[in-house]
Design a protein around this motif. Sequence first.
Motif, PDB file in Angstrom:
ATOM      1  N   ILE A 118      -4.611   4.224   5.310  1.00 56.73           N
ATOM      2  CA  ILE A 118      -4.371   3.137   4.352  1.00 56.73           C
ATOM      3  C   ILE A 118      -2.955   2.597   4.505  1.00 56.73           C
ATOM      4  O   ILE A 118      -2.725   1.383   4.517  1.00 56.73           O
ATOM      5  CB  ILE A 118      -4.615   3.634   2.913  1.00 56.73           C
ATOM      6  CG1 ILE A 118      -6.109   3.920   2.695  1.00 56.73           C
ATOM      7  CG2 ILE A 118      -4.127   2.600   1.886  1.00 56.73           C
ATOM      8  CD1 ILE A 118      -6.404   4.661   1.406  1.00 56.73           C
ATOM      9  N   ASP A 119      -1.984   3.503   4.651  1.00 56.81           N
ATOM     10  CA  ASP A 119      -0.590   3.080   4.837  1.00 56.81           C
ATOM     11  C   ASP A 119      -0.434   2.226   6.092  1.00 56.81           C
ATOM     12  O   ASP A 119       0.443   1.359   6.163  1.00 56.81           O
ATOM     13  CB  ASP A 119       0.326   4.299   4.916  1.00 56.81           C
ATOM     14  CG  ASP A 119       0.455   5.033   3.589  1.00 56.81           C
ATOM     15  OD1 ASP A 119       0.090   4.443   2.547  1.00 56.81           O
ATOM     16  OD2 ASP A 119       0.906   6.203   3.595  1.00 56.81           O
ATOM     17  N   ALA A 120      -1.280   2.491   7.090  1.00 59.29           N
ATOM     18  CA  ALA A 120      -1.217   1.739   8.349  1.00 59.29           C
ATOM     19  C   ALA A 120      -2.069   0.467   8.315  1.00 59.29           C
ATOM     20  O   ALA A 120      -2.167  -0.238   9.317  1.00 59.29           O
ATOM     21  CB  ALA A 120      -1.666   2.622   9.510  1.00 59.29           C
ATOM     22  N   GLY A 121      -2.690   0.188   7.165  1.00 59.80           N
ATOM     23  CA  GLY A 121      -3.512  -1.007   7.043  1.00 59.80           C
ATOM     24  C   GLY A 121      -4.892  -0.878   7.657  1.00 59.80           C
ATOM     25  O   GLY A 121      -5.584  -1.879   7.865  1.00 59.80           O
ATOM     26  N   ARG A 122      -5.325   0.337   7.934  1.00 58.36           N
ATOM     27  CA  ARG A 122      -6.623   0.572   8.571  1.00 58.36           C
ATOM     28  C   ARG A 122      -7.616   1.044   7.503  1.00 58.36           C
ATOM     29  O   ARG A 122      -8.097   2.174   7.507  1.00 58.36           O
ATOM     30  CB  ARG A 122      -6.458   1.576   9.712  1.00 58.36           C
ATOM     31  CG  ARG A 122      -5.608   0.996  10.835  1.00 58.36           C
ATOM     32  CD  ARG A 122      -4.945   2.006  11.736  1.00 58.36           C
ATOM     33  NE  ARG A 122      -5.873   2.844  12.462  1.00 58.36           N
ATOM     34  CZ  ARG A 122      -5.504   3.685  13.434  1.00 58.36           C
ATOM     35  NH1 ARG A 122      -4.221   3.732  13.818  1.00 58.36           N
ATOM     36  NH2 ARG A 122      -6.378   4.457  14.037  1.00 58.36           N
ATOM     37  N   GLU A 123      -7.912   0.147   6.593  1.00 54.50           N
ATOM     38  CA  GLU A 123      -8.676   0.505   5.410  1.00 54.50           C
ATOM     39  C   GLU A 123     -10.130   0.835   5.721  1.00 54.50           C
ATOM     40  O   GLU A 123     -10.729   1.715   5.079  1.00 54.50           O
ATOM     41  CB  GLU A 123      -8.587  -0.615   4.375  1.00 54.50           C
ATOM     42  CG  GLU A 123      -7.169  -0.823   3.855  1.00 54.50           C
ATOM     43  CD  GLU A 123      -7.097  -1.876   2.773  1.00 54.50           C
ATOM     44  OE1 GLU A 123      -8.125  -2.530   2.505  1.00 54.50           O
ATOM     45  OE2 GLU A 123      -6.003  -2.037   2.180  1.00 54.50           O
ATOM     46  N   SER A 124     -10.730   0.161   6.683  1.00 50.89           N
ATOM     47  CA  SER A 124     -12.134   0.449   7.005  1.00 50.89           C
ATOM     48  C   SER A 124     -12.285   1.867   7.545  1.00 50.89           C
ATOM     49  O   SER A 124     -13.256   2.569   7.223  1.00 50.89           O
ATOM     50  CB  SER A 124     -12.674  -0.568   8.014  1.00 50.89           C
ATOM     51  OG  SER A 124     -11.939  -0.513   9.231  1.00 50.89           O
ATOM     52  N   GLU A 125     -11.328   2.309   8.358  1.00 50.63           N
ATOM     53  CA  GLU A 125     -11.360   3.681   8.865  1.00 50.63           C
ATOM     54  C   GLU A 125     -11.172   4.675   7.727  1.00 50.63           C
ATOM     55  O   GLU A 125     -11.837   5.723   7.681  1.00 50.63           O
ATOM     56  CB  GLU A 125     -10.285   3.880   9.927  1.00 50.63           C
ATOM     57  CG  GLU A 125     -10.492   3.099  11.204  1.00 50.63           C
ATOM     58  CD  GLU A 125      -9.371   3.334  12.191  1.00 50.63           C
ATOM     59  OE1 GLU A 125      -9.166   4.496  12.591  1.00 50.63           O
ATOM     60  OE2 GLU A 125      -8.684   2.358  12.561  1.00 50.63           O
ATOM     61  N   ALA A 126     -10.253   4.345   6.812  1.00 51.96           N
ATOM     62  CA  ALA A 126     -10.016   5.229   5.671  1.00 51.96           C
ATOM     63  C   ALA A 126     -11.273   5.336   4.817  1.00 51.96           C
ATOM     64  O   ALA A 126     -11.647   6.438   4.368  1.00 51.96           O
ATOM     65  CB  ALA A 126      -8.853   4.704   4.838  1.00 51.96           C
ATOM     66  N   ARG A 127     -11.938   4.220   4.611  1.00 49.94           N
ATOM     67  CA  ARG A 127     -13.165   4.213   3.808  1.00 49.94           C
ATOM     68  C   ARG A 127     -14.236   5.115   4.443  1.00 49.94           C
ATOM     69  O   ARG A 127     -14.923   5.875   3.753  1.00 49.94           O
ATOM     70  CB  ARG A 127     -13.670   2.782   3.663  1.00 49.94           C
ATOM     71  CG  ARG A 127     -14.800   2.618   2.643  1.00 49.94           C
ATOM     72  CD  ARG A 127     -15.246   1.166   2.525  1.00 49.94           C
ATOM     73  NE  ARG A 127     -14.161   0.315   2.039  1.00 49.94           N
ATOM     74  CZ  ARG A 127     -13.518  -0.586   2.767  1.00 49.94           C
ATOM     75  NH1 ARG A 127     -13.833  -0.743   4.048  1.00 49.94           N
ATOM     76  NH2 ARG A 127     -12.561  -1.328   2.250  1.00 49.94           N
ATOM     77  N   ALA A 128     -14.356   5.021   5.750  1.00 48.21           N
ATOM     78  CA  ALA A 128     -15.343   5.849   6.443  1.00 48.21           C
ATOM     79  C   ALA A 128     -15.013   7.335   6.328  1.00 48.21           C
ATOM     80  O   ALA A 128     -15.899   8.174   6.108  1.00 48.21           O
ATOM     81  CB  ALA A 128     -15.411   5.438   7.920  1.00 48.21           C
TER      82      ALA A 128
END
Length: 238
Positions: A193-203
């Motif tokens: 999330i801190d890196a702006g990779r929200e879709s990966e975090a959601r998964a």
Amino acid sequence: MILLLYAWAGFKLWMLVDAIQRGVGCIWYSLIFFVPGGAIAYFVTEKAPNLGWGSAASWFQRPVPTAALEHAYRENPCVANEGHLAARLHDEGEFDRARELYERLLRRDPDSLRGHYGLGLCRRGLGRDAEAVDAFREVLARDRAYAQYAVWLDLADALGVLERTEERIEALRELVRANPRLDHTVALSTALIDAGRESEARAELSRGLDDFNHAPRHVRRLARPAAKQASKLLGALA
């Protein structure tokens, strides 16, 4: 009764093998093998702290005063007393004094995981995160599960401070692969999330919560705080 005797013998053998592997000294071998309760004494004073469970003193009584630890170290400056005093000084924010003790310990015992980990924590306290990363990696090169995997989280925190984002994420991915506890998944998801990779975090969060929901009851009980945190993060990403 026979099963209890077998269990007790197995426990003593486990402690004896651990003592030999750690090279803690011949006195412990004798205590574990010949003295009633010696194996338990070894577990709470030597084994448990390396499992991240704290010291025997914190379980059964008030902590030994720092002055008493300093006196014990002056009287007998052995590796064990050095480590105990260094850990206490770190906990009290005396990072520079603790660092000096850990460095002295490592000169005498270069393979001490406790020494390398403690040195890394002191370097973090002193704002020397790049050097802390080196110390944490030294621990992980020897024992990836040391201190119940806490070293990985400290490594990731130091890399985050240094803004080494990809290294932080990769370290946490390795941690999740090695031990897919939900709190580890939460740490990885936070980094994503801190890196702006929200879709990966959601998964990652969805997978972690699904594993949590299908885990045995005792596992869910221990992981409940992490599950609440994961649900909160997932809700914020919706």
